[in-house]
Design a protein around this motif. Structure first.
Motif, PDB file in Angstrom:
ATOM      1  N   THR A 136     -31.096 -64.870 -25.246  1.00 29.78           N
ATOM      2  CA  THR A 136     -32.531 -65.063 -25.456  1.00 29.78           C
ATOM      3  C   THR A 136     -33.283 -64.267 -24.395  1.00 29.78           C
ATOM      4  OG1 THR A 136     -32.141 -67.293 -26.295  1.00 29.78           O
ATOM      5  CG2 THR A 136     -34.392 -66.766 -25.602  1.00 29.78           C
ATOM      6  N   ARG A 138     -36.143 -62.998 -21.851  1.00 27.98           N
ATOM      7  CA  ARG A 138     -37.135 -63.710 -21.052  1.00 27.98           C
ATOM      8  C   ARG A 138     -38.455 -63.707 -21.812  1.00 27.98           C
ATOM      9  NH1 ARG A 138     -41.236 -62.726 -17.781  1.00 27.98           N
ATOM     10  NH2 ARG A 138     -41.102 -60.471 -17.954  1.00 27.98           N
ATOM     11  N   ARG A 139     -39.059 -64.861 -21.893  1.00 27.13           N
ATOM     12  CA  ARG A 139     -40.333 -64.973 -22.612  1.00 27.13           C
ATOM     13  C   ARG A 139     -41.461 -64.494 -21.691  1.00 27.13           C
ATOM     14  NH1 ARG A 139     -37.396 -69.498 -23.184  1.00 27.13           N
ATOM     15  NH2 ARG A 139     -36.565 -69.888 -25.255  1.00 27.13           N
ATOM     16  N   TYR A 141     -44.613 -64.986 -22.022  1.00 24.52           N
ATOM     17  CA  TYR A 141     -45.781 -65.863 -22.038  1.00 24.52           C
ATOM     18  C   TYR A 141     -45.349 -67.322 -21.934  1.00 24.52           C
ATOM     19  CZ  TYR A 141     -47.631 -61.604 -24.111  1.00 24.52           C
ATOM     20  OH  TYR A 141     -47.968 -60.299 -24.345  1.00 24.52           O
ATOM     21  N   ARG A 143     -45.429 -71.204 -23.247  1.00 16.14           N
ATOM     22  CA  ARG A 143     -45.382 -71.729 -24.606  1.00 16.14           C
ATOM     23  C   ARG A 143     -46.764 -72.081 -25.155  1.00 16.14           C
ATOM     24  NH1 ARG A 143     -41.149 -76.033 -27.151  1.00 16.14           N
ATOM     25  NH2 ARG A 143     -41.638 -75.537 -29.300  1.00 16.14           N
ATOM     26  N   CYS A 148     -48.334 -67.024 -27.855  1.00 18.61           N
ATOM     27  CA  CYS A 148     -47.313 -67.832 -28.537  1.00 18.61           C
ATOM     28  C   CYS A 148     -47.915 -68.636 -29.688  1.00 18.61           C
ATOM     29  CB  CYS A 148     -46.606 -68.763 -27.556  1.00 18.61           C
ATOM     30  SG  CYS A 148     -45.493 -67.886 -26.427  1.00 18.61           S
ATOM     31  N   CYS A 151     -48.218 -66.392 -32.702  1.00 19.27           N
ATOM     32  CA  CYS A 151     -47.052 -65.563 -33.035  1.00 19.27           C
ATOM     33  C   CYS A 151     -46.238 -66.207 -34.153  1.00 19.27           C
ATOM     34  CB  CYS A 151     -46.181 -65.376 -31.789  1.00 19.27           C
ATOM     35  SG  CYS A 151     -44.689 -64.400 -32.103  1.00 19.27           S
ATOM     36  N   GLU A 154     -42.862 -67.812 -32.949  1.00 18.61           N
ATOM     37  CA  GLU A 154     -42.896 -68.844 -31.908  1.00 18.61           C
ATOM     38  C   GLU A 154     -41.832 -69.911 -32.134  1.00 18.61           C
ATOM     39  OE1 GLU A 154     -43.883 -72.743 -30.225  1.00 18.61           O
ATOM     40  OE2 GLU A 154     -44.023 -72.209 -32.336  1.00 18.61           O
ATOM     41  N   CYS A 157     -38.482 -68.483 -31.078  1.00 18.07           N
ATOM     42  CA  CYS A 157     -38.419 -68.139 -29.656  1.00 18.07           C
ATOM     43  C   CYS A 157     -38.182 -69.364 -28.777  1.00 18.07           C
ATOM     44  CB  CYS A 157     -39.734 -67.454 -29.271  1.00 18.07           C
ATOM     45  SG  CYS A 157     -39.753 -66.747 -27.627  1.00 18.07           S
ATOM     46  N   TRP A 158     -38.794 -70.483 -29.153  1.00 22.52           N
ATOM     47  CA  TRP A 158     -38.715 -71.693 -28.340  1.00 22.52           C
ATOM     48  C   TRP A 158     -37.740 -72.714 -28.929  1.00 22.52           C
ATOM     49  CZ3 TRP A 158     -40.738 -71.607 -23.630  1.00 22.52           C
ATOM     50  CH2 TRP A 158     -41.717 -70.642 -23.369  1.00 22.52           C
TER      51      TRP A 158
END
Length: 163
Positions: A136, A138-139, A141, A143, A148, A151, A154, A157-158
């Motif tokens: 994964t 690195r994000r 932004y 959450r 996010c 998006c 989202e 991603c989470w």
């Protein structure tokens, strides 16, 4: 979003066509090296002695005023425009902001920026490697950020944090 923007894109495309400077609109973008990247540019003009990209953005009045005040495209739009210039092998283009409320227009010329293009390709390569290796990325932004919240990815991603 695409359905909303298509009439705006079509309207500007028709305007450029009537002027005799429209070469193409909704141009597919495909980059395969160093990593696969796809998208579409709003159009290409044949004007002022050469081919030029145009990218249209319809934005709310407060963002429009901000763009006018700083007299340049926002960073994400600038980065996107650079990738399109790279993919289409063009040297320059225009970012056209149309204000949603009153249809005011601001046009910002954008020249090709090799340093920015290299930075974007490096970033995309890093993300692509992480994804293909099952890591994964690195994000960039938080959450609860606007990025996010708006998006489409989202939820994916989470996802690991929700399990």
């Amino acid at each position: 979003v695409i359905r909303f923007l298509n009439p705006v894109i079509r309207g500007w495309g028709n305007y450029f066509k009537d002027m005799g400077i429209l070469e193409d609109r909704e141009v597919p973008i495909r980059i395969s090296d160093p990593v696969p990247i796809v998208g579409h540019a709003d159009g290409i003009l044949n004007w002022g002695g050469g081919r030029k990209l145009y990218e249209l953005k319809s934005i709310n009045p407060s963002r429009y005023e901000y763009r006018k005040m700083y007299n340049k495209p926002d960073e994400k739009t600038y980065d996107q425009t650079q990738m399109y210039l790279y993919a289409l092998d063009l040297e320059e283009g225009y970012v056209i902001y149309e204000e949603k409320g009153g249809q005011q227009v601001s046009v910002f010329p954008v020249g090709r920026d090799e340093k920015n293009i290299a930075k974007q390709l490096k970033r995309f390569t890093s993300i692509y490697q992480d994804v293909t290796e099952g890591v994964t990325p690195r994000r960039p932004y938080k959450r609860d950020s606007n990025e996010c919240n708006y998006c489409d990815l989202e939820i994916y991603c989470w996802e690991q944090l929700d399990e």
